[in-house]
Design an enzyme around this catalytic site. Structure first.
Site, PDB file in Angstrom:
ATOM      1  N   ASP A  67     -33.877  16.966 -34.646  1.00 18.53           N
ATOM      2  CA  ASP A  67     -32.683  17.812 -33.827  1.00 18.53           C
ATOM      3  C   ASP A  67     -31.512  15.832 -34.134  1.00 18.53           C
ATOM      4  OD1 ASP A  67     -34.326  15.152 -33.786  1.00 18.53           O
ATOM      5  OD2 ASP A  67     -35.675  15.407 -32.286  1.00 18.53           O
ATOM      6  N   ASN A 135     -43.502  11.986 -23.235  1.00 21.95           N
ATOM      7  CA  ASN A 135     -43.731  12.954 -22.243  1.00 21.95           C
ATOM      8  C   ASN A 135     -44.701  14.406 -23.260  1.00 21.95           C
ATOM      9  OD1 ASN A 135     -42.312  13.954 -23.626  1.00 21.95           O
ATOM     10  ND2 ASN A 135     -40.737  14.301 -21.828  1.00 21.95           N
TER      11      ASN A 135
END
Ligand code: F6R
Length: 240
Positions: A67, A135
């Site tokens: 990313d 998360n």
């Protein structure tokens, strides 16, 4: 999934590095998928040490990072381009033309399509290194209603921006979006090494490895991959 519980961060980093060195020994032209963040820094240091001992050669290997932030110059000190240069690429003999990062500045559709094509042209990823977000995100695939398949642009979860604010001057300076390999892209890798260390990752690792497979915990999809090595330290594995 094979889970290797290590005593500490150093052992986790050493074991993951040994797998990568082994892969490059067998095939020096291997394609590596790489992550940024705090977790793989020890792994990169182990690989740099192995390179300095002449135990591994990166001159033929090809890399694809997971990313990159959107709208941040590659030369910005907080870009993932800079992270990789400082923590790994600049300290080994990988050829700059063989390293690939998503283009956070190009128009989104074009950048995503080009990245997918480049991975396909390289015949896919041999080993993909992953960290896990607080998360459950992998790459920047945030909890969502479904698993995004291909490289795409993503709005970063507030939790992710807060977690990453430690690298920036303020929370406001953290980009709001990023470009990330999709879950499908990651799942096509022939081997996945999932790294997790520290007590802070124990609960999310438990949910990813032992809870339901759900896009609300993106890393849980890894249980459907037939070749995942989770290399974790004692603290991160404490709830497994
Ligand atoms: C970074 C990436 C992220 C991180 C995750 C964990 O390229 O893909 O998914 O792996 O946010 O970050 P750290 O290692 O800083 O806890």
């Amino acid at each position: 999934m094979r889970v290797i519980c290590c005593n500490d961060y150093e052992e986790m980093s050493r074991k993951a590095a040994a797998v990568i060195v082994g892969q490059l020994t067998v095939n020096c032209g291997s394609v590596l998928g790489l992550a940024t963040g705090s977790t793989p820094i020890g792994l990169y240091q182990e690989l740099i040490d192995a390179y300095n001992r002449r135990a591994v050669d990166f001159s033929e290997c090809v890399t694809f990072n997971l990313d990159e932030y959107r709208e941040i110059e590659p030369s910005d000190r907080n870009s993932y381009h800079s992270f990789m240069e400082n923590n790994f690429f600049g300290r080994i003999n990988v050829r700059p033309g063989n390293t690939h990062m998503p283009d956070g500045l190009a128009p989104a559709d074009e950048a995503c399509a080009r990245y997918e094509e480049a991975i396909e042209r390289a015949r896919g990823i041999d080993i993909q290194v992953l960290g896990i977000g607080n998360n459950g995100h992998i790459g920047f695939n945030e909890p969502a209603a479904d698993f995004p398949v291909k490289t795409h642009v993503v709005e970063l979860a507030e939790e992710t921006r807060k977690a990453n604010a430690r690298f920036f001057s303020s929370l406001d300076a953290v980009p709001k979006s990023a470009i990330t390999m999709g879950i499908g892209t990651i799942m096509k890798s022939r081997l996945i090494i999932l790294l997790a260390n520290g007590a802070g990752k124990a609960e999310i690792l438990r949910r990813a490895l032992c809870g339901p497979v759900t896009p609300e915990v993106p890393a849980s999809i890894l249980r459907f991959h037939n070749n995942v090595l989770a290399v974790v330290d004692r603290e991160a594995s404490s709830l497994l």
